[in-house]
Scaffold this active site. Structure first.
Site, PDB file in Angstrom:
ATOM      1  N   CYS A  42       0.841  -1.212   0.000  1.00 19.02           N
ATOM      2  CA  CYS A  42       0.000   0.000   0.000  1.00 19.02           C
ATOM      3  C   CYS A  42       0.867   1.250   0.000  1.00 19.02           C
ATOM      4  O   CYS A  42       0.634   2.191  -0.768  1.00 19.02           O
ATOM      5  CB  CYS A  42      -0.913   0.011   1.221  1.00 19.02           C
ATOM      6  SG  CYS A  42      -2.127  -1.321   1.284  1.00 19.02           S
ATOM      7  N   ASP A 458      35.275  19.689  17.089  1.00 16.87           N
ATOM      8  CA  ASP A 458      35.640  21.088  17.305  1.00 16.87           C
ATOM      9  C   ASP A 458      36.095  21.233  18.757  1.00 16.87           C
ATOM     10  O   ASP A 458      35.822  20.364  19.587  1.00 16.87           O
ATOM     11  CB  ASP A 458      34.421  21.969  17.026  1.00 16.87           C
ATOM     12  CG  ASP A 458      34.668  23.429  17.385  1.00 16.87           C
ATOM     13  OD1 ASP A 458      35.677  23.981  16.943  1.00 16.87           O
ATOM     14  OD2 ASP A 458      33.842  23.983  18.132  1.00 16.87           O
ATOM     15  N   ASP A 657      29.622  23.282  17.306  1.00 17.29           N
ATOM     16  CA  ASP A 657      28.497  24.028  17.877  1.00 17.29           C
ATOM     17  C   ASP A 657      28.399  25.456  17.382  1.00 17.29           C
ATOM     18  O   ASP A 657      27.419  26.134  17.664  1.00 17.29           O
ATOM     19  CB  ASP A 657      28.601  24.048  19.405  1.00 17.29           C
ATOM     20  CG  ASP A 657      29.676  25.013  19.887  1.00 17.29           C
ATOM     21  OD1 ASP A 657      30.731  25.106  19.222  1.00 17.29           O
ATOM     22  OD2 ASP A 657      29.458  25.674  20.920  1.00 17.29           O
ATOM     23  N   ASP A 661      31.501  26.234  12.388  1.00 13.33           N
ATOM     24  CA  ASP A 661      31.491  24.785  12.174  1.00 13.33           C
ATOM     25  C   ASP A 661      30.424  24.366  11.170  1.00 13.33           C
ATOM     26  O   ASP A 661      30.426  23.215  10.710  1.00 13.33           O
ATOM     27  CB  ASP A 661      31.215  24.050  13.499  1.00 13.33           C
ATOM     28  CG  ASP A 661      32.248  24.352  14.561  1.00 13.33           C
ATOM     29  OD1 ASP A 661      33.442  24.350  14.229  1.00 13.33           O
ATOM     30  OD2 ASP A 661      31.855  24.590  15.718  1.00 13.33           O
TER      31      ASP A 661
END
Length: 762
Positions: A42, A458, A657, A661
């Site tokens: 389906c 980082d 963060d 980045d």
């Protein structure tokens, strides 16, 4: 350190379908609830039909959640046309907008009640027919069976409502599927049960065609048709109950959303619905209340339990200036909070949207399962026909035995388990990850996590806490230290960088008057330029000051000692004159060291990449156990390093963060953003860690591996089950009702195996 607008070009390439609305002003992506689907065929049929419509750019249907995500050009096609097409295919559709998901959950409760009632009524009518089966075998022939139950017309009266009323949905579904030149589970159920019912009806009306007798009674097969329908209803009900558990993470998130808010108006307070609160409002949160908005504390202090949002078990102390998240619980004191985001823009609302969208996307392994399911039903119908023909010619004149064996083949081979194998695992896996504070943007990212072999971290705000402290202020001759701090804070006033925020906070704490700059410019990887009063201020690396022709006479040994102690040194010049430097240090949480160890135990290579100087970078890397370090890296160089690793055959996860980045997060195979980072980093990433805790990276990898293993187990079981069971059905070893029971148990087994992920150790 900072970035420019070039990031967006790289980010859009990574996000793909989710950013089609950014690439074109007309492309929209909407999610709908689709009802009436019975198996993977389906879902595949809806995807194929809508995918052929002009203006539809992409369709993904999730059988387990009954959800459909459609990307479409609103200049060429609209929701009404999409809905009409879905209805033509024989399914129902409703749009999920805003809080519609919760409504969908309520509809799910109604559907479960409906399935339960269908099963109970079907079972009540089937019970007398089931009783007659004691006469089918010699070892149970001594069991008393009421004479009425053996009457053919009584059996017809019991079986007909089950076949045509409680089983009508299968007829409708089969008709719609065949009209669309496809076949699904409904086709198999209708073929099997109708053959048994109408053959029995033929025997009832003629009597002469009876092939066997027990105590003078004609052997009929009404119980076969009724039991298959009843068992399928039971299976659907049990599946719905099991899937409700897999949706528990989404349901718990809905419960975190407050309904009313205490608005602080200065002259008092008043209760208002959450929908009436907007950014900038001040809300009062009393002890014991759930935090209704994202914002910052402007008055009061309290311990806040954020475990339901971030997974962090220890209450966090909140005071003026600290951030609070919607969905957390205020424990001890009253807080006044300045609203930054409310309603659909709050963290908890975005979490719900993110988790639901993760279910709507399809990993590549699901597409393989869909292709298998799309050809499975026609193949099974063919096998059933071959089975009937073989036994009919092997025992001429007895159509009953061949018919019953063909029915068993039809029923036992329903591809329900294949269709449920992947989506239920993705549901459970993303739910388990969410409970640990790890959020996957799409289901395919969960699938890709187990392929990662390299993790690039980082430094600032990722490995470190992101809350640096000013350790030393060294002013040039003729400049007072507080003046150096005041000028630097003024220049950094508009910067989002943690180093800048630490400098501004320290200046405010010391009570210095800090003017705002009239001009501000971030120089990615180097620092900032600002106009404070009439003076141009330069803050950043030694190279940045040299580029602006500022002579410096700082002792390199002194700077080297500071950097060896993990301090970041920012040099400052005003009006073309060097005025000193500031040294800041960011703490390294224990979780970062533990995360590196866990990633190493998982066999992953861990690297650090930072725009900071080499001495500071190596000092931090050595402390937490990272050997490979890239220092003095500009944002565009971060992207180049990620791509260089990929060219070597590495599968790279980038963790960061900040704005600087974002490009690297988008370029990596998997981008992982720390949830307290900038919005652009979170947008560019594929996975978000709600806690500033790097152990979440290892958790994401482990959950990804366990989920893929679970999917493979499900698919292997479903395929092997069908391959092994079909010969037994064709040989007549399995009666149709046994085949129906086995088919139901296979689907339930797949769902239950997926639910094991809720308890998986990660």
């Amino acid at each position: 350190m900072r970035t420019g607008s070039y990031i967006w070009d790289v980010t859009l390439v990574k996000i793909g379908v989710d950013t089609m609305s950014l690439n074109s002003p007309y492309v929209e992506r909407s999610t709908f609830r689709v009802t009436g689907m019975t198996c993977a065929a389906c879902a595949a049929r809806i995807e194929k039909a809508l995918g052929r419509m002009e203006g539809v750019d992409g369709v993904t249907v999730n059988l387990a959640m009954e959800r459909m995500a459609v990307a479409f050009d609103k200049e060429k096609i609209g929701v009404p046309q999409i809905g009409e097409k879905v209805r033509q295919l024989g399914y129902g559709m409703q749009e999920l907008a805003g809080e519609g998901s919760e409504g969908g959950e309520l509809s799910g409760d109604e559907e479960r009640r409906r399935l339960r009632n269908r099963f109970l009524w079907s079972a009540l009518l089937t019970l007398p027919l089931l009783w007659t089966m004691f006469t089918h075998w010699a070892f149970t022939s001594s069991v008393w069976v009421p004479e009425l139950f053996m009457d053919p017309w009584f059996q017809f009266a019991m079986a007909a409502p089950v076949q045509f009323w409680f089983g009508r949905q299968f007829y409708f579904g089969a008709y719609r599927a065949l009209r669309g030149r496809s076949a699904n589970m409904d086709v198999l159920v209708v073929l099997g049960t109708s053959a048994a019912f109408f053959y029995s009806h033929y025997l009832t009306t003629t009597g002469a065609a009876a092939h066997g007798h027990h105590d003078g009674h004609t052997m009929l097969y009404y119980e076969t048709s009724a039991m298959i329908i009843t068992i399928v209803h039971l299976g659907k009900w049990l599946e719905a109950l099991a899937k409700k558990r897999t949706l528990s993470a989404i349901r718990r998130l809905h419960e975190l959303q407050a309904k009313t808010v205490t608005l602080w108006t200065g002259g008092g307070t008043r209760e208002v619905p959450l929908e009436q609160v907007s950014a900038g409002d001040i809300v009062l949160i009393r002890p014991g209340e759930r935090v209704p908005v994202d914002g910052r504390v402007v008055a009061g202090s309290s311990a806040v339990d954020e475990s339901t949002v971030t997974g962090e078990t220890d209450p966090a102390d909140k005071r003026e200036g600290d951030r609070v998240l919607a969905g957390s619980i205020n424990k001890t004191g009253a807080l006044r909070v300045h609203t930054k985001a409310a309603g659909s823009q709050s963290t908890v609302a975005k979490m719900i949207k993110l988790l639901e969208e993760a279910q709507s996307s399809k990993p590549s392994i699901q597409r393989v399962a869909d292709r298998i399911a799309s050809v499975f039903v026609p193949v099974i119908v063919g096998l059933a026909a071959v089975t009937f023909a073989y036994w009919y010619f092997a025992a001429p004149g007895d159509p009953a035995a061949p018919l019953i064996r063909a029915i068993s083949v039809l029923v036992i081979a329903c591809p329900c388990a294949i269709g449920l194998a992947t989506p239920t695992s993705i549901l459970a896996g993303t739910g388990r990850a969410a409970a640990r504070g790890v959020w996957f943007k799409e289901g395919r990212h969960l699938e890709q996590m187990h392929l990662i072999d390299t993790v690039v971290l980082d430094k600032t705000g990722t490995i470190t806490e992101g809350k640096p402290k000013l350790m030393e202020t060294a002013a040039a001759p003729g400049i007072r230290p507080e003046e150096l701090l005041r000028i630097t804070a003024a220049a950094e006033w508009n910067s989002e960088h943690p180093l800048a925020q630490a400098i501004v906070s320290e200046a405010v704490r010391q009570g210095l008057t800090v003017p705002q700059p009239s001009r501000f410019e971030a120089i990615p990887g180097y620092g900032i330029l600002a106009l404070v009063g009439d003076s141009e201020v330069v803050v950043g690396t030694r190279q940045l000051l040299q580029q602006h022709g500022v002579p410096m006479q700082e002792d390199p040994k002194r700077i080297g000692k500071l950097e060896a102690k993990r301090m970041t040194v920012l040099f400052v010049a005003a009006a073309g004159r060097y005025i000193g430097f500031l040294a800041l240090q960011d703490a390294i949480p224990v979780s970062s060291k533990e995360a590196v160890k866990r990633l190493g135990r998982l066999g992953l290579d861990v690297m650090m990449m930072t725009g900071d100087n080499e001495r500071t970078a190596k000092a931090i890397a050595g402390e937490i156990g990272i050997r490979e370090v890239y220092a003095n890296v500009l944002p565009e160089e971060k992207v180049a390093i990620v791509r260089r690793l990929q060219q070597k055959g590495r599968r790279v996860a980038m963790v960061g963060d900040g704005m600087n980045d974002a490009a690297a997060l988008a370029a990596a195979d998997i981008g992982i953003a720390v949830g307290s980072g900038t919005d652009i980093a979170i947008e560019a990433a594929d996975v978000t860690l709600l806690r500033r805790d790097l152990t979440g990276v290892a958790t994401a990898v482990r959950i990804g591996s366990k989920t893929i293993a679970n999917i493979r187990q499900n698919l292997l079981f479903a395929l092997v089950y069908n391959m092994l069971s079909i010969p037994f059905a064709a040989a007549g070893i399995l009666e149709p009702w046994m085949a129906g029971t086995a088919m139901t148990l296979s689907s339930i087994s797949v769902v239950c195996n997926s639910l094991r992920l809720h308890r998986a150790s990660v």
